[in-house]
Design a protein around this motif. Structure first.
Motif, short mmCIF file in Angstrom:
data_model
loop_
_atom_site.label_atom_id
_atom_site.label_comp_id
_atom_site.label_asym_id
_atom_site.label_seq_id
_atom_site.Cartn_x
_atom_site.Cartn_y
_atom_site.Cartn_z
N GLN A 1 0.78 -1.24 0.00
CA GLN A 1 0.00 0.00 0.00
C GLN A 1 0.81 1.29 0.00
O GLN A 1 0.41 2.27 -0.61
N ARG A 2 1.92 1.32 0.71
CA ARG A 2 2.73 2.55 0.72
C ARG A 2 3.32 2.80 -0.67
O ARG A 2 3.39 3.93 -1.15
N LEU A 3 3.74 1.73 -1.34
CA LEU A 3 4.27 1.89 -2.70
C LEU A 3 3.15 2.26 -3.67
O LEU A 3 3.37 3.00 -4.64
N PHE B 1 0.56 4.13 -2.90
CA PHE B 1 0.36 5.57 -2.66
C PHE B 1 1.36 6.39 -3.48
O PHE B 1 1.00 7.36 -4.15
N LEU B 2 2.61 5.97 -3.45
CA LEU B 2 3.65 6.70 -4.19
C LEU B 2 3.48 6.51 -5.70
O LEU B 2 3.57 7.47 -6.48
N ASP C 1 0.90 5.97 -7.45
CA ASP C 1 -0.23 6.75 -7.96
C ASP C 1 0.24 8.15 -8.38
O ASP C 1 -0.13 8.66 -9.44
N SER C 2 1.08 8.76 -7.55
CA SER C 2 1.59 10.10 -7.85
C SER C 2 2.58 10.08 -9.02
O SER C 2 2.61 11.00 -9.83
N VAL C 3 3.38 9.02 -9.08
CA VAL C 3 4.34 8.90 -10.18
C VAL C 3 3.59 8.76 -11.51
O VAL C 3 3.88 9.47 -12.49
N ASN D 1 0.58 9.68 -12.19
CA ASN D 1 -0.10 10.94 -12.46
C ASN D 1 0.83 11.94 -13.14
O ASN D 1 0.47 12.58 -14.13
N TYR E 1 10.02 3.48 -9.14
CA TYR E 1 10.45 4.86 -8.85
C TYR E 1 11.49 4.89 -7.74
O TYR E 1 12.51 5.57 -7.85
N ILE E 2 11.24 4.16 -6.65
CA ILE E 2 12.20 4.15 -5.54
C ILE E 2 13.51 3.49 -5.98
O ILE E 2 14.60 3.93 -5.63
#
Lengths: 159, 159
Positions: free
Chosen positions: B44-46, B48-49, B51-53, B55, B126-127
């Motif tokens: 879930q934390r990934l 969340f991230l 989704d922004s990437v 976008n 991304y990370i």
């Protein structure tokens, strides 16, 4: 103060020098300038892009600096950091209203949506300088003092 | 096929090799695994991230490849490209269900939210590899064939 001196000042405040100053001009050009010429580029396309850039930078900051936060906590904190009222505070701090170019149909003193130009400014920085430059400007304007781009850090200060 | 061979396969499909394979494992770990151990990192934390990437990458693609689009047109097109149904199609194409690790409380055949793991996969890329790697993976999965990162191009093909 000339327009160029004025734009120099806000670049210094942001800690970023534009390679293409036309992008900064576009970010600060209200759509009321398009009444007689629909081809004039105005801030909205950069605002659209800047919104996504801001969203990612804040998401990444929260992901890295709060390894203890779950996705719900990160979503709430991101909302707080990106909402219009926060951007309006930054617009006020930057005196952004002094830089915006309006067409004749808008009375500057009655205009209230100055927060929109924070996102268009961020969009312009992104196109001109990429993600690292955007991150640097956002952290400066938001006064985020951490090392979240390089390491997890739970002791960040967010104004 | 061993787990490592399996993960190798999806990396090949995405065109990206992870430096830290644990991030890919985390992206594919459902939260039902945390029943007995709340410290196990799950997707879930990934997500969340990611989704922004996603976008930002889609926003930038639209900004660069459609200089004729206004912000409303870009917003509509972005919605179409990022909505759950689109991600579900990609999850299906990647056979993502074959990679997800569930806890005992979830029956794999009854689970339907596989689209969420596309965003967690993007967050992990991304990370691990940054924005350029994410852009490359997204354009490959979304079958976006253009040069939108380097030049305006209105002849892009979006599947």
């Amino acid at each position: 103060m000339s327009r160029m001196q004025s734009l120099k000042k806000i670049q210094q405040t942001c800690g970023y020098d534009f390679k293409n100053i036309n992008l900064l001009e576009e970010a600060f050009t209200h759509d009321s300038n398009r009444v007689n010429d629909r081809t004039i580029p105005t801030y909205q396309r950069l605002e659209f892009l800047g919104d996504s850039v801001l969203n990612l930078i804040v998401s990444e900051h929260l992901y890295r600096s709060h390894p203890d936060f779950n996705e719900g906590q990160m979503t709430n904190k991101r909302k707080e950091l990106t909402e219009a009222v926060k951007q309006a505070q930054i617009a006020e701090k930057l005196n952004i209203k002094d830089y915006i170019v309006f067409g004749q149909s808008v009375k500057k003193e009655q205009f209230s949506r100055y927060h929109s130009f924070i996102e268009s400014l961020i969009g312009a920085v992104y196109i001109d300088g990429g993600l690292d430059a955007s991150r640097s400007v956002i952290k400066r304007l938001w006064e985020i003092n951490d090392n979240s781009n390089t390491a997890a850090n739970t002791s960040c200060v967010i104004s």
